[in-house]
Design an enzyme around this catalytic site. Structure first.
Site, PDB file in Angstrom:
ATOM      1  N   GLU A  61       0.746  -1.406  -0.206  1.00 27.88           N
ATOM      2  CA  GLU A  61      -0.294   0.090   0.031  1.00 27.88           C
ATOM      3  C   GLU A  61       0.915   1.205  -0.149  1.00 27.88           C
ATOM      4  O   GLU A  61       0.459   2.267  -0.638  1.00 27.88           O
ATOM      5  CB  GLU A  61      -0.814   0.140   1.256  1.00 27.88           C
ATOM      6  CG  GLU A  61      -2.244  -0.772   1.204  1.00 27.88           C
ATOM      7  CD  GLU A  61      -2.929  -0.552   2.515  1.00 27.88           C
ATOM      8  OE1 GLU A  61      -3.288   0.489   2.688  1.00 27.88           O
ATOM      9  OE2 GLU A  61      -2.991  -1.671   3.414  1.00 27.88           O
ATOM     10  N   ASP A  65       0.478   3.994  -2.832  1.00 27.57           N
ATOM     11  CA  ASP A  65       0.444   5.397  -2.542  1.00 27.57           C
ATOM     12  C   ASP A  65       1.315   6.413  -3.261  1.00 27.57           C
ATOM     13  O   ASP A  65       0.793   7.400  -4.018  1.00 27.57           O
ATOM     14  CB  ASP A  65       0.162   5.544  -1.024  1.00 27.57           C
ATOM     15  CG  ASP A  65      -0.247   7.035  -0.622  1.00 27.57           C
ATOM     16  OD1 ASP A  65      -1.167   7.547  -1.120  1.00 27.57           O
ATOM     17  OD2 ASP A  65       0.892   7.631  -0.099  1.00 27.57           O
ATOM     18  N   ASN A 130      -7.431   0.357  -0.160  1.00 26.30           N
ATOM     19  CA  ASN A 130      -6.050  -0.474   0.260  1.00 26.30           C
ATOM     20  C   ASN A 130      -5.618  -1.476  -0.786  1.00 26.30           C
ATOM     21  O   ASN A 130      -4.407  -1.320  -1.089  1.00 26.30           O
ATOM     22  CB  ASN A 130      -6.118  -0.977   1.475  1.00 26.30           C
ATOM     23  CG  ASN A 130      -6.789  -0.025   2.559  1.00 26.30           C
ATOM     24  OD1 ASN A 130      -6.465   1.091   2.548  1.00 26.30           O
ATOM     25  ND2 ASN A 130      -7.238  -0.676   3.762  1.00 26.30           N
ATOM     26  N   GLU A 133      -4.177   0.449  -4.033  1.00 26.41           N
ATOM     27  CA  GLU A 133      -2.918   0.908  -3.762  1.00 26.41           C
ATOM     28  C   GLU A 133      -1.659  -0.290  -3.685  1.00 26.41           C
ATOM     29  O   GLU A 133      -0.561  -0.218  -4.400  1.00 26.41           O
ATOM     30  CB  GLU A 133      -2.754   1.473  -2.116  1.00 26.41           C
ATOM     31  CG  GLU A 133      -3.359   2.823  -2.258  1.00 26.41           C
ATOM     32  CD  GLU A 133      -3.356   3.470  -1.151  1.00 26.41           C
ATOM     33  OE1 GLU A 133      -3.375   4.949  -0.965  1.00 26.41           O
ATOM     34  OE2 GLU A 133      -3.576   2.948   0.110  1.00 26.41           O
TER      35      GLU A 133
END
Length: 248
Positions: A61, A65, A130, A133
C-alpha cells in the site's frame, strides 16, 4: 518459498482463474507473481518470511500510494500549466482521496481476490482502496515505473479524471465549512459524544453549532465520520452563502 506455494495452491483450488482475471485487469502478464499474491494477502493469514517479517498487502500500500501520487502529480503538472502548488495539491488530493480509491477497488472487484481468515462481510469499506494501492505497488515492483504509469492512466486518469469536474468536487466538507466560518468570523463547535444505543458497533453523535446555534446533527461509527457527515449537512444548509463567498 513454502508460504507462496501454499497460497498459490490455495488459489488454484479456490479460483483457478485468479491469474487470468488478474491479467485482464492489468493488461499484461505478471513476471513475478509473488508480488501479486502478497498484494491480496490479508494480515489475518498471519504469514511470515524466514526472517519473521509479515507477508501481507500493507507494505505494498505504501509503495502504491507513492506511485499514484507521483504519476498523478506529473499528469496535473503537464495538463494544468496555470495551476500553482496549492491548486495542484488540492487536485491531486481529490483524485487519490480515500473515497475515490475505494470506488476504484470496488470497480475492479479486487476484494474477490483476497486471501483472509476473516469473512469479507466484516471488512471495512477502506479495504477496496487499500487493495488498489497494493496492486499499484505490486505493478511497480514487478514491472517498473512505465508499466505502473500505464496502468494508472488506464484505470484512473483516462476514465475518471476530468479537470473541470474535479475543480468543483469537495474533498472535506468539514475543512470547507471551517474555512468559511473563520473568514466570516463565525464561531463553530463540534459537540461529539458516544452514542452506542442498541448497536453492536460503537457509534458517535455530533451536534454542529455555528454562532451558538445547532445547525446540523449526525451519527456514525467514528468521530471523524460523524463530524464530516454533520459538516456536509451544514454545507447544504448554507450552500448559497458558502458558494457565493468562495466564488467572489
Amino acid at each position: 518459498m513454502n508460504y507462496i506455494r501454499n497460497i498459490l495452491n490455495s488459489r488454484s483450488n479456490d479460483n483457478g482463474n485468479f491469474f487470468l482475471q488478474l491479467k485482464n485487469i492489468l493488461g499484461f502478464k505478471p513476471k513475478n507473481k509473488n508480488y501479486y499474491i502478497t498484494a491480496f494477502t490479508h494480515r489475518s493469514m498471519n504469514i511470515k518470511d524466514k526472517k519473521g517479517n509479515a507477508i501481507n498487502y500493507e507494505r505494498l500500500e505504501f509503495v502504491g500510494d507513492a506511485m499514484l501520487s507521483s504519476v498523478i502529480a506529473a499528469y496535473l503538472f503537464s495538463e494544468v500549466p496555470h495551476g500553482d502548488e496549492g491548486y495542484l495539491t488540492k487536485m491531486r488530493s481529490k483524485i487519490v482521496s480515500r473515497e475515490h480509491l475505494n470506488e476504484l477497488g470496488k470497480e475492479l472487484n479486487l476484494i474477490d481476490f483476497v486471501e483472509s481468515k476473516i469473512s469479507k462481510s466484516n471488512f471495512g469499506n477502506n479495504i477496496h482502496g487499500n487493495l488498489f494501492e497494493a496492486l499499484v505497488g505490486a505493478i511497480f515492483l514487478d514491472r517498473g515505473y512505465r508499466y505502473c504509469e500505464k496502468f494508472i492512466f488506464k484505470r484512473v486518469i483516462n476514465p475518471h479524471v476530468d479537470i473541470e469536474t474535479l475543480e468543483g468536487k469537495v474533498i472535506s466538507y468539514k475543512s470547507l465549512l471551517i474555512e468559511w466560518c473563520q473568514k466570516e468570523k463565525k464561531t463553530f463547535d463540534y459537540n461529539v459524544y458516544e452514542d452506542t444505543g442498541n448497536d453492536n458497533l460503537k457509534h458517535f453523535s455530533v451536534k454542529l453549532s455555528i454562532d451558538d446555534k445547532v445547525v446540523a446533527k449526525a451519527r456514525a461509527t467514528s468521530k471523524k465520520k460523524a463530524e464530516e457527515k454533520a459538516s456536509k449537512r451544514a454545507f447544504f444548509a448554507f450552500q448559497n452563502k458558502i458558494t457565493k463567498f468562495f466564488n467572489e
